[in-house]
Design an enzyme around this catalytic site. Sequence first.
Site, PDB file in Angstrom:
ATOM      1  NE  ARG A 160      -3.777  -2.310   0.203  1.00 40.31           N
ATOM      2  CZ  ARG A 160      -3.294  -3.605  -0.510  1.00 40.31           C
ATOM      3  NH1 ARG A 160      -2.312  -3.634  -1.176  1.00 40.31           N
ATOM      4  NH2 ARG A 160      -4.234  -4.555  -0.377  1.00 40.31           N
ATOM      5  CB  SER A 239      -9.528  -1.603   3.564  1.00 44.18           C
ATOM      6  OG  SER A 239     -10.142  -2.713   3.192  1.00 44.18           O
ATOM      7  CD  GLU A 343      -5.874   0.961   2.006  1.00 47.77           C
ATOM      8  OE1 GLU A 343      -6.109   0.623   0.871  1.00 47.77           O
ATOM      9  OE2 GLU A 343      -5.963   0.019   2.987  1.00 47.77           O
TER      10      GLU A 343
END
Length: 351
Positions: A160, A239, A343
Site C-alpha cells: 500500500r 478498508s 489507508e
Amino acid sequence: MQELHDAPLAPLTTFRLGGPATRLITATTDAEVIEAVREADDAGTPLLIIGGGSNLVIGDKGFEGTALRIATKGFALDGTTLELAAGEVWSDAVARTVEAGLAGIECLAGIPGSAGATPIQNVGAYGQEVSATITEVVAHDRRTGETVTIPNADCAFSYRHSRFKAEPDRFVVLRVRFGLEDAGGLSAPLRYAETARAMGVEQGDRVPAAAARETVLGLRAGKGMVLDPEDHDTWSAGSFFTNPILEQAEYEAFLARVEDRLGPDVTPPAFPADGGRVKTSAAWLIDRAGFTKGYGTGPARISTKHTLALTNRGEATTEDLLALAREVVAGVHEAFGVTLVNEPVTVGVSL
C-alpha cells in the site's frame, strides 16, 4: 477545462463528506492537467488532486486552494500491453481486460476509483497488487516541470505504498502502463485462499478470468465493497486501515497480549512480510477489540458487512467519521498494543 468556485467536494468522494474547495478545475486532457498544475504551482496556490475520490477524507471546512479533478479518458490495448489514462474508471478497465481474455488484474475487480490512483497506493486485493503488472508510470514532475516516464523498478512499490505516495507533492500521474498475460482466457494463479475456496479450487490454480472477476465482485459486494448509492455500507473508502506489519519483537508482544485477553487457544492471523516481519489482520484486531459489524450509534458507524470499513450513514460529518476512527484506533491499541494506520488520504484533518 471546467472551472467552478466555492465548489462542493463531498459529491466527488465515496464518503460523500467534506466542505467546498475555493476553486475546482476539471481537466479532460493531459495538457489541461499539466496547465492547471503549473498555474497553481506558479501562483503558490495549494493543490488537491482528485481522481475517483475513493481514498479521500476531506475536512468539513473544505480545501482552501485549487482542487483538480482528473477526468482524462484513454484505454489502449496492444496485445498484452495496456495503457490507461489517469482518469479512467478502474473497475471498468478491469472488466475490459477480462473481456479481452487477459490476466493479471482480474482479482482487482470492483475496486472504486480511477486508474491514476492505483500506482500511488499500490492498490491490491484478493491476492493481486498493481505493482505486479505495472510496467511504467507517466507523470508530470512538479519539481522539474517535465513529463517523465518512471519504470516499475523506480516506483518503490511496497505494501500500500509507492514513491508517489512518499512524495505526494511531486508527481501527478497522467498515464499507467501494464503488462498483462495471455493465458488463453484463464486467470493468473489464484493467490488468495478465500477466492480459491469460493471457486472450489486450490490456491495456485487458474480459472476462467471472467469467473474469477465475478467471484471477486460477489465477495466484495458481500462486504459492502462495491459502490451502491442505495447502500450506506458502501459510503466509505473501503478498508479504512491497513493491515499492520510487525517486527518480530512487536509480534511476540502482540501474541502475549492476545493470550492475556483471549486465552491461549486463540491464534491471530499471521502472514510473512518482508524483512522477517509479520503481517496481521486489521479487521481481526478491530473485531476482537470489541468493534463489531455495525458498531456505533451516530451518523458514522462501522459497516454492517465488514469491520474494516467505516461508513457515513447519510448525515455524518467528517468529524463524526474521525471520532469513530480515533475510538477504534485507541481501542485496538489498548487491547493489543498495535497502532492502526489509516489507508485513506486525509485533507485538512488528521487522526
